[in-house]
Motif scaffolding. Structure first.
Motif, PDB file in Angstrom:
ATOM      1  N   CYS A   8       0.618  -1.213  -0.057  1.00  0.00           N
ATOM      2  CA  CYS A   8      -0.116  -0.026  -0.200  1.00  0.00           C
ATOM      3  C   CYS A   8       0.894   1.298  -0.003  1.00  0.00           C
ATOM      4  O   CYS A   8       0.240   2.231  -0.426  1.00  0.00           O
ATOM      5  CB  CYS A   8      -1.085   0.031   1.256  1.00  0.00           C
ATOM      6  SG  CYS A   8      -2.202  -1.121   0.923  1.00  0.00           S
ATOM      7  N   TYR A  18      -4.435   3.920   3.588  1.00  0.00           N
ATOM      8  CA  TYR A  18      -4.568   2.581   4.143  1.00  0.00           C
ATOM      9  C   TYR A  18      -3.379   2.050   4.826  1.00  0.00           C
ATOM     10  O   TYR A  18      -3.415   1.426   5.984  1.00  0.00           O
ATOM     11  CB  TYR A  18      -5.268   1.519   2.934  1.00  0.00           C
ATOM     12  CG  TYR A  18      -5.500   0.351   3.625  1.00  0.00           C
ATOM     13  CD1 TYR A  18      -6.948   0.050   4.039  1.00  0.00           C
ATOM     14  CD2 TYR A  18      -4.837  -0.587   3.795  1.00  0.00           C
ATOM     15  CE1 TYR A  18      -7.283  -1.032   4.656  1.00  0.00           C
ATOM     16  CE2 TYR A  18      -5.071  -2.309   4.202  1.00  0.00           C
ATOM     17  CZ  TYR A  18      -6.497  -1.976   4.839  1.00  0.00           C
ATOM     18  OH  TYR A  18      -6.965  -3.148   5.249  1.00  0.00           O
ATOM     19  N   LYS A  21      -3.128   3.745   8.131  1.00  0.00           N
ATOM     20  CA  LYS A  21      -3.974   3.055   9.331  1.00  0.00           C
ATOM     21  C   LYS A  21      -3.668   1.703   9.605  1.00  0.00           C
ATOM     22  O   LYS A  21      -3.602   1.376  10.809  1.00  0.00           O
ATOM     23  CB  LYS A  21      -5.316   2.908   8.392  1.00  0.00           C
ATOM     24  CG  LYS A  21      -6.166   4.147   8.100  1.00  0.00           C
ATOM     25  CD  LYS A  21      -7.536   3.895   7.597  1.00  0.00           C
ATOM     26  CE  LYS A  21      -8.094   5.168   7.099  1.00  0.00           C
ATOM     27  NZ  LYS A  21      -9.284   4.820   6.539  1.00  0.00           N
TER      28      LYS A  21
END
Length: 573
Positions: A8, A18, A21
């Motif tokens: 990612c 993402y 996170k």
């Protein structure tokens, strides 16, 4: 989780948001994870976030490894964070990565970017092992900061030169107008075992050819670009066309332009500018119309500078007026100083001094020295001594260290036989320590470029060249040549002294050398750094007629193609 974050953060199909996170949910992210996110931030040009994460990493007592420092240093470079970069440098030493090439090269690059060459050199000198990158970064740093001699010394110490280092040095010589040095280095490069022409070296050498007017060398490089299969992107295409235009081969410039499958805005602008400098105003207008009607590229600020210059150099007053309005009304481009300068030049050359003054007074900004200089030049051409004196003094105020400004005012006074004022201008120059720019002319014969200065005798064949000048001028006297005394700003009354001051101008020496070294019928191509004087212009026309030669002279602002006793400028320059 590490693989997910890696994908990612740095994959082209990833999602850094993402990744962040996922990163925030890790209780104890390791060094690999931090390094991955650093790279992700850099790919999206987020240096502040990268630096902040590095500080977070240190607070979390996660130990950096050798892959940590390179992206963090790059982040400091992008963010112009010099002090923090120094702290990272200290941490590299603290954590024992003094010998890591990646980190050390990143440090050199950082210090070079901050123009702190002493620190960059210190890092370089302390490296136990240096690779091509180390040498090239520092050499490029010296070059970019104008320390060409230091760069050259370092380059000579480099054990194995790579294309990037060769190009850095060649480009530095070109940027500092040291074209002869660029050629010498290029020849040395060609003899090396690792020589391979790439588009960067080709572009630099084409610029060197442009600076010297070395058409044959430029043709050789262009041929090798084709043979080597080098991609001709819009930037390189523009450089090739510019070389042909400024080396006097307009036909090859047009041919190259027409053969391009795609053309960028700079390519269109270059070709329109090429027509302008060759006095082909009507062709420039036609090409502009083709650009508007057939291409998907709208004209820009530079397009109109070149187009209006073409109109000025060809006396296309109505067309100039129309395109000055067209620029605003159709393309919503506000005229800048350069556009006003072109229009003042256009009106001035055409003798419309009142219209030129009116435009100057209506300008939304204060006219700069180029605008006022164009107006002063027009006053000299058309004999308006009173206005020329007023404007000439203003030009000197605006540009007090440029010798050309004083020479222009002195010429205005000389035209009116105001010799006391000529002397006062020279006295002012001397008092201010302003030296007259040395005029020189270049000519390429047999792939080599020779340079001449007025009255110079440093050339090994000077005796033969001066004898040829005398023969050449005797020949054109027989068909009407009379020395033009107004080309000399001295108070000279004796005919013999006038001739002595005129006969050995640099372009006359270059033409004589060309006649000696070339075959009958060959074109002579000469580059001059100053404006061609009236006497040399008239002499060149007659030489072209008597010796049946085409003589192409590129002066400071345009080309003169002398053939069969006439000039392409139609004596409008």
């Amino acid at each position: 989780m590490g693989r997910v974050i890696k994908f990612c953060a740095i994959s082209t199909n990833g999602d850094l948001g993402y990744a962040l996170k996922a990163f925030s949910r890790l209780p104890h992210p390791d060094t690999f994870i931090y390094n991955t996110v650093f790279r992700g931030y850099l790919q999206l040009q987020l240096p502040k976030e990268c630096i902040s994460l590095y500080l977070q990493m240190l607070h979390a007592s996660v130990t950096p490894n050798k892959f940590t420092f390179s992206p963090v240093i790059k982040a400091c470079t992008f963010d112009n964070a010099g002090e923090l970069g120094q702290q990272v440098h200290a941490q590299i030493l603290k954590f024992g990565y003094r010998s890591d090439g990646f980190s050390q090269n990143s440090l050199i690059h950082m210090y070079v970017s901050f123009k702190r060459l002493e620190e960059a050199r210190r890092v370089f000198d302390m490296m136990p092992q240096r690779d091509d990158v180390s040498w090239t970064i520092l050499i490029s740093g010296y070059c970019q900061s104008g320390f060409v001699d230091d760069a050259c010394k370092l380059f000579n110490l480099m054990p194995e030169k790579n294309p990037a280092s060769w190009n850095a040095m060649i480009a530095a010589y070109v940027q500092s107008d040291s074209f002869h040095e660029a050629f010498l280095l290029f020849d040395k490069m060609r003899r090396s075992s690792r020589f391979k022409l790439d588009k960067f070296i080709a572009a630099s050498m084409l610029s060197a050819c442009t600076g010297l007017g070395a058409l044959k060398q430029g043709e050789w490089i262009h041929d090798n670009i084709k043979k080597s299969g080098i991609e001709v992107d819009p930037k390189l295409a523009t450089t090739i066309i510019d070389m042909y235009c400024k080396c006097g081969s307009l036909e090859m410039a047009v041919k190259t332009f027409n053969e391009l499958p795609t053309k960028g805005i700079s390519t269109w602008n270059c070709m329109i500018g090429g027509y302008a400098m060759h006095g082909k105003g009507e062709e420039a207008v036609k090409l502009f119309e083709k650009m508007e009607n057939e291409s998907m590229i709208p004209p820009d600020y530079v397009t109109f500078v070149n187009l209006l210059t073409a109109c000025a150099h060809s006396g296309l007053v109505q067309e100039g007026r129309r395109y000055f309005r067209h620029m605003v009304e159709v393309h919503n481009i506000s005229p800048g100083m350069e556009h006003y300068g072109c229009m003042v030049d256009l009106f001035g050359r055409a003798g419309l001094l009142n219209e030129a003054m009116k435009l100057v007074n209506e300008m939304p900004m204060d006219p700069d020295v180029s605008v006022m200089g164009a107006l002063a030049g027009a006053c000299k051409i058309h004999g308006n001594i009173e206005l020329g004196e007023k404007i000439g003094k203003k030009v000197i105020e605006l540009d007090p260290h440029n010798s050309g400004r004083y020479v222009l005012l002195a010429n205005i006074y000389a035209t009116a036989n105001k010799w006391e004022d000529v002397a006062n201008v020279r006295k002012l120059m001397n008092n201010r320590g302003v030296k007259k720019s040395r005029g020189f002319s270049l000519i390429e014969t047999d792939g080599a470029v020779s340079e001449f200065i007025a009255g110079g005798r440093s050339h090994p064949g000077s005796e033969e060249i001066y004898a040829k000048v005398k023969e050449m001028l005797a020949c054109i006297r027989s068909i009407g040549y009379v020395p033009k005394a107004e080309s000399v700003v001295h108070d000279i009354t004796e005919e013999e002294e006038i001739e002595k001051a005129l006969f050995y101008h640099s372009e006359k020496l270059a033409i004589a050398f060309g006649l000696l070294k070339t075959k009958a019928g060959e074109t002579l191509r000469i580059t001059k750094n100053l404006r061609v004087c009236k006497d040399c212009h008239e002499a060149s026309k007659l030489i072209s007629k008597f010796f049946d030669r085409e003589i192409i002279v590129r002066d400071r602002s345009r080309f003169h193609c002398f053939k069969h006793g006439v000039c392409s400028c139609n004596d409008y320059w």
